[in-house]
Design a protein around this motif. Structure first.
Motif, PDB file in Angstrom:
ATOM      1  N   ARG A  57     -69.910 -17.119  81.821  1.00 10.60           N
ATOM      2  CA  ARG A  57     -70.394 -17.092  83.211  1.00 10.60           C
ATOM      3  C   ARG A  57     -69.737 -18.185  84.058  1.00 10.60           C
ATOM      4  NH1 ARG A  57     -76.292 -15.710  83.406  1.00 10.60           N
ATOM      5  NH2 ARG A  57     -76.211 -16.964  85.305  1.00 10.60           N
ATOM      6  N   VAL A  58     -68.553 -18.577  83.682  1.00 14.89           N
ATOM      7  CA  VAL A  58     -67.767 -19.461  84.552  1.00 14.89           C
ATOM      8  C   VAL A  58     -66.648 -18.579  85.096  1.00 14.89           C
ATOM      9  CG1 VAL A  58     -66.309 -21.510  84.695  1.00 14.89           C
ATOM     10  CG2 VAL A  58     -68.268 -21.468  83.162  1.00 14.89           C
ATOM     11  N   MET A  59     -66.843 -18.093  86.316  1.00 18.18           N
ATOM     12  CA  MET A  59     -65.923 -17.084  86.826  1.00 18.18           C
ATOM     13  C   MET A  59     -65.353 -17.508  88.170  1.00 18.18           C
ATOM     14  SD  MET A  59     -67.759 -13.541  85.740  1.00 18.18           S
ATOM     15  CE  MET A  59     -69.281 -13.764  86.596  1.00 18.18           C
ATOM     16  N   MET A  70     -74.902  -8.587  77.803  1.00 18.70           N
ATOM     17  CA  MET A  70     -74.163  -9.368  76.804  1.00 18.70           C
ATOM     18  C   MET A  70     -75.214 -10.041  75.932  1.00 18.70           C
ATOM     19  SD  MET A  70     -71.248 -11.137  79.239  1.00 18.70           S
ATOM     20  CE  MET A  70     -72.355 -11.850  80.437  1.00 18.70           C
ATOM     21  N   LEU A  71     -75.591  -9.383  74.845  1.00 24.98           N
ATOM     22  CA  LEU A  71     -76.665  -9.897  74.000  1.00 24.98           C
ATOM     23  C   LEU A  71     -76.110 -10.907  73.011  1.00 24.98           C
ATOM     24  CD1 LEU A  71     -78.579  -6.555  73.390  1.00 24.98           C
ATOM     25  CD2 LEU A  71     -79.235  -8.439  74.910  1.00 24.98           C
ATOM     26  N   PHE A  72     -76.530 -12.145  73.184  1.00 25.63           N
ATOM     27  CA  PHE A  72     -76.057 -13.236  72.339  1.00 25.63           C
ATOM     28  C   PHE A  72     -77.253 -13.794  71.587  1.00 25.63           C
ATOM     29  CE2 PHE A  72     -75.504 -17.923  72.049  1.00 25.63           C
ATOM     30  CZ  PHE A  72     -74.425 -17.960  71.190  1.00 25.63           C
ATOM     31  N   ASP A  73     -77.292 -13.567  70.285  1.00 27.70           N
ATOM     32  CA  ASP A  73     -78.419 -14.055  69.497  1.00 27.70           C
ATOM     33  C   ASP A  73     -79.754 -13.645  70.134  1.00 27.70           C
ATOM     34  OD1 ASP A  73     -78.135 -15.197  67.082  1.00 27.70           O
ATOM     35  OD2 ASP A  73     -78.107 -17.279  67.780  1.00 27.70           O
ATOM     36  N   GLY A  74     -79.835 -12.421  70.605  1.00 28.63           N
ATOM     37  CA  GLY A  74     -81.085 -11.921  71.154  1.00 28.63           C
ATOM     38  C   GLY A  74     -81.290 -12.135  72.649  1.00 28.63           C
ATOM     39  N   ARG A  75     -80.459 -12.976  73.289  1.00 23.13           N
ATOM     40  CA  ARG A  75     -80.630 -13.207  74.722  1.00 23.13           C
ATOM     41  C   ARG A  75     -79.531 -12.502  75.499  1.00 23.13           C
ATOM     42  NH1 ARG A  75     -80.666 -19.502  73.587  1.00 23.13           N
ATOM     43  NH2 ARG A  75     -79.413 -18.603  71.918  1.00 23.13           N
ATOM     44  N   ASP A  76     -79.870 -11.979  76.669  1.00 26.01           N
ATOM     45  CA  ASP A  76     -78.866 -11.312  77.499  1.00 26.01           C
ATOM     46  C   ASP A  76     -78.217 -12.329  78.440  1.00 26.01           C
ATOM     47  OD1 ASP A  76     -77.281  -9.742  79.044  1.00 26.01           O
ATOM     48  OD2 ASP A  76     -78.894  -8.530  79.903  1.00 26.01           O
ATOM     49  N   LEU A  77     -76.972 -12.670  78.135  1.00 32.85           N
ATOM     50  CA  LEU A  77     -76.279 -13.695  78.934  1.00 32.85           C
ATOM     51  C   LEU A  77     -76.131 -13.283  80.394  1.00 32.85           C
ATOM     52  CD1 LEU A  77     -73.385 -14.686  76.493  1.00 32.85           C
ATOM     53  CD2 LEU A  77     -75.581 -15.832  76.803  1.00 32.85           C
ATOM     54  N   ASP A  84     -80.515 -21.869  82.385  1.00 32.11           N
ATOM     55  CA  ASP A  84     -80.539 -21.541  80.948  1.00 32.11           C
ATOM     56  C   ASP A  84     -79.120 -21.330  80.413  1.00 32.11           C
ATOM     57  OD1 ASP A  84     -83.253 -21.715  80.933  1.00 32.11           O
ATOM     58  OD2 ASP A  84     -83.606 -19.552  81.086  1.00 32.11           O
ATOM     59  N   MET A  85     -78.303 -20.695  81.257  1.00 31.56           N
ATOM     60  CA  MET A  85     -76.923 -20.450  80.855  1.00 31.56           C
ATOM     61  C   MET A  85     -76.217 -21.784  80.638  1.00 31.56           C
ATOM     62  SD  MET A  85     -74.802 -17.960  80.255  1.00 31.56           S
ATOM     63  CE  MET A  85     -73.295 -18.440  79.404  1.00 31.56           C
ATOM     64  N   ASN A  86     -76.442 -22.696  81.553  1.00 32.90           N
ATOM     65  CA  ASN A  86     -75.784 -23.995  81.455  1.00 32.90           C
ATOM     66  C   ASN A  86     -76.195 -24.735  80.184  1.00 32.90           C
ATOM     67  OD1 ASN A  86     -73.917 -25.776  82.528  1.00 32.90           O
ATOM     68  ND2 ASN A  86     -75.538 -27.083  83.348  1.00 32.90           N
ATOM     69  N   ALA A  87     -77.432 -24.499  79.752  1.00 34.13           N
ATOM     70  CA  ALA A  87     -77.897 -25.149  78.532  1.00 34.13           C
ATOM     71  C   ALA A  87     -77.167 -24.612  77.302  1.00 34.13           C
ATOM     72  CB  ALA A  87     -79.402 -24.944  78.380  1.00 34.13           C
ATOM     73  N   LEU A  88     -76.674 -23.376  77.391  1.00 32.32           N
ATOM     74  CA  LEU A  88     -75.957 -22.783  76.254  1.00 32.32           C
ATOM     75  C   LEU A  88     -74.500 -23.238  76.191  1.00 32.32           C
ATOM     76  CD1 LEU A  88     -76.957 -19.002  76.259  1.00 32.32           C
ATOM     77  CD2 LEU A  88     -77.808 -20.826  74.800  1.00 32.32           C
TER      78      LEU A  88
END
Lengths: 339, 330
Positions: A57-59, A70-77, A84-88
């Protein structure tokens, strides 16, 4: 090992251009099994880097995710808040950029830049951060004494190692590497790929490797996703996509560049034409205008993903005839322009 | 296949002990006694026969591009001599130099950097004609001929376009056409396909091969990728830190490299094959600082076979069967 850990479904990424928009990525789906290296391969403008960027999500300022998940370990990016994205970022998903020279700040030492990540993002104390810096340098094979050096004091290959160390700083689960060896000489290229694979195995991380070079995929990847003009043309295990290419585009690429293990007398065969403009893509299959095997339906109907072998998909109306087409694709005359 | 060389006598180029040394560090470092010398090309000798194509192979910093620039007289050698058609290139002046410029040409690596973005294709191709004093009336026909030569279909449609309106592959053909429009005898192609996408590379390489054969050009092809060099050159010269390591038929080097550095280069060439060796390369990590190369053989600190003599004695380029190798093992 085959547990899916990132699952991209119908991803659409668009760029605002003038008053309209164009879809650089248009309905892309693929999976990344845990602990594997997936090669995202295609030519410039096919959307591979846009997919990689969307995952972080750096675009670009004018880019936005216009559909899909975009399901990443159960979360939709795609649906996470920016916070929350920044925390990942960096802690779970890290990025290795193509040009390490441009991603490192020339006025700070490498240690300073590593520290910034470790202390600000990772919350490590001064002593812990120093220890981790040394660990990271050992991991990527650079003398610890060079931590105080500035980026320009490193060679291109060393800088790429520093970029790898930076990406791995906080033990991410997924590393996205955008053309990590493209600007490098063959010997350095090989050494960086060896390093990347050793670390991936050792740490059990998953890697998405964006590249235009099928040889890089052949050397290091477990799975291949071939992109063409914003679509996935073909995907499967690396071995299957390379030895039994089932989309005419992948078949064409096989004849398009020299293989040192092959005979000397072979003539290289280009794929005539160029990828379509994404501002005004052709209806139907986007490869059809360059495809020697196109039939009537190709010009009007977008081909579905056909499972040619278990786990091996090709987006082609004639995927059922893949073995026969593969045979024809070996011949130079098949690819000669008709005009 | 290649037409036989037009004359069997003198080579087109004779390079004898060519050197190109750069002083690095500014005037201040010099005052402090800290300036040092980078030997980009250091005592390179070879001859280029008429109609021959030679690949200059090596990593960045090995001197391959500097060697190309010396041949084109874009750099002045700091030692040795370069004879073109028997004449010392560094003495060329005035008219003779202008003629030399027309007879030798360069094909650049990145087509988008090699042309003026504000020029139309017509203007890009007219410039060398103007420089060479070709009357205006003849320009259009020569431009169209040159574009046909590089197989751009219906060339007239491109003349009024600008570089950004062409794809990389098309623009690289324009760059090639510009290099060929004065009908040179010799071209240096410096990594001409490294900026292009894989699906169009083959087209550009095929045009290069085809044009070279049709015009009987003598060519130098500079690359770090032996697979590409093999596709266009029958002879390869492997360079490392300004010196020639091995010089011989490309096929021999591909199948049985002799010099330990050539061995590593061959092993490192990426191949699109799922079943390939993942053994570590037979070469130490990290090229040495070019300002401070090892004594004796410049490759010895990365060489798996180095022994005492390598540190004390610079290996000369010696005959070894079909080729020449600079290594104490041969």
């Amino acid at each position: 090992m085959t547990e899916t850990f990132l699952s991209v479904r119908d991803l659409k990424v668009s760029y605002r251009v003038g008053r309209g928009s164009l879809d650089a990525v248009d309905g892309v789906s693929f999976d990344v099994p845990r602990g594997s290296i997936v090669g995202l391969v295609g030519e410039s403008g096919c959307g591979k880097t846009t997919v990689a960027r969307a995952l972080t999500r750096v675009m670009a300022d004018n880019a936005f995710i216009s559909g899909g998940r975009m399901l990443f370990d159960g979360r939709d990016l795609a649906a996470l808040s920016e916070r929350d994205m920044n925390a990942l970022r960096w802690r779970e998903i890290a990025f290795i950029p193509q040009s390490a020279m441009n991603s490192l700040d020339p006025v700070y030492t490498v240690e300073y830049q590593l520290n910034e990540v470790l202390r600000l993002r990772g919350g490590l104390g001064r002593a812990q951060a120093r220890k981790r810096c040394e660990e990271l340098f050992e991991m990527v094979g650079i003398e610890v004494g060079r931590l105080r050096d500035y980026p320009h004091q490193f060679s291109g290959g060393m800088r790429q190692r520093v970029a790898i160390a930076l990406a791995l700083a906080l033990n991410p689960k997924l590393v996205i590497a955008d053309e990590p060896v493209t600007a490098l000489d063959v010997i350095v290229q090989r050494q960086i790929l060896d390093q990347l694979r050793d670390l991936q195995r050792q740490l059990g991380i998953s890697v998405i490797l964006v590249t235009h070079d099928i040889s890089v995929v052949a050397y290091i990847c477990d799975r291949t996703v071939v992109m063409y003009a914003g679509h996935v043309a073909e995907q499967g295990t690396m071995e299957a996509t390379l030895t039994q290419p089932s989309h005419p585009y992948s078949m064409g690429l096989r004849n398009a560049f020299p293989d040192l293990q092959g005979a000397a007398s072979g003539v290289l065969t280009p794929i005539e034409g160029a990828p379509p403009s994404l501002a005004d893509p052709p209806p139907g299959c986007r490869f059809a205008p360059r495809c020697p095997f196109s039939i009537e339906v190709c010009a009007s109907v977008t081909p579905p993903q056909v499972e040619v072998e278990p786990g091996h998909f090709a987006a082609c109306h004639r995927a059922g005839e893949a073995p026969a087409l593969r045979e024809r694709a070996r011949h130079v005359s098949t690819w000669m322009a008709e005009a | 296949m290649r037409p036989p060389a037009t004359d069997t006598g003198e080579p087109l180029f004779s390079i004898r002990e060519a050197r190109l040394h750069y002083r690095v560090g500014g005037a201040l470092s010099a005052l402090r006694g800290r300036s040092s010398v980078v030997k980009a090309v250091d005592g390179v000798s070879f001859a280029i026969a008429r109609g021959e194509s030679i690949g200059l192979l090596g990593e960045s910093g090995c001197g391959k591009t500097s060697m190309g620039r010396l041949l084109l007289k874009l750099e002045k050698p700091t030692g040795g001599e370069i004879l073109f058609d028997g004449e010392d290139v560094s003495r060329l002046k005035g008219k003779a130099l202008r003629r030399y410029r027309a007879r030798t040409q360069l094909i650049f690596q990145n087509p988008f950097d090699a042309v003026n973005p504000r020029f139309t294709i017509r203007a890009i191709l007219a410039e060398p004609l103007e420089n060479a004093g070709v009357p205006r009336a003849g320009h259009e026909a020569r431009i169209v001929d040159a574009l046909e030569l590089v197989r751009l279909p219906q060339p007239a449609q491109y003349l009024d376009r600008y570089p950004h309106q062409l794809s990389g592959g098309q623009l690289q053909r324009v760059v090639m056409a510009r290099a060929l429009i004065l009908q040179p005898e010799f071209v240096v192609a410096d990594e001409p396909v490294s900026m292009l996408d894989v699906s169009v590379r083959a087209g550009v390489l095929n045009v290069f091969r085809d044009v070279r054969d049709r015009l009987g050009l003598t060519a130098i092809y500079i690359s770090h990728d032996l697979a590409l060099v093999r596709y266009v050159c029958e002879r390869t010269i492997v360079m490392y830190l300004g010196k020639v390591m091995e010089d011989g038929p490309t096929e021999d080097i591909v199948h049985e490299p002799l010099h330990p550095y050539s061995k590593a280069l061959v092993a490192a060439v990426p191949v699109p094959n799922p079943h390939q060796s993942h053994d570590p390369l037979p070469i130490g990590r990290g090229a040495p600082d070019p300002r401070n190369p090892p004594s004796g053989c410049v490759f010895r600190d990365r060489c798996p076979h180095a022994f005492d003599r390598c540190a004390s004695e610079v290996p000369a380029l010696r005959d070894a069967g079909t080729r020449q190798v600079a290594c104490h093992l041969f």
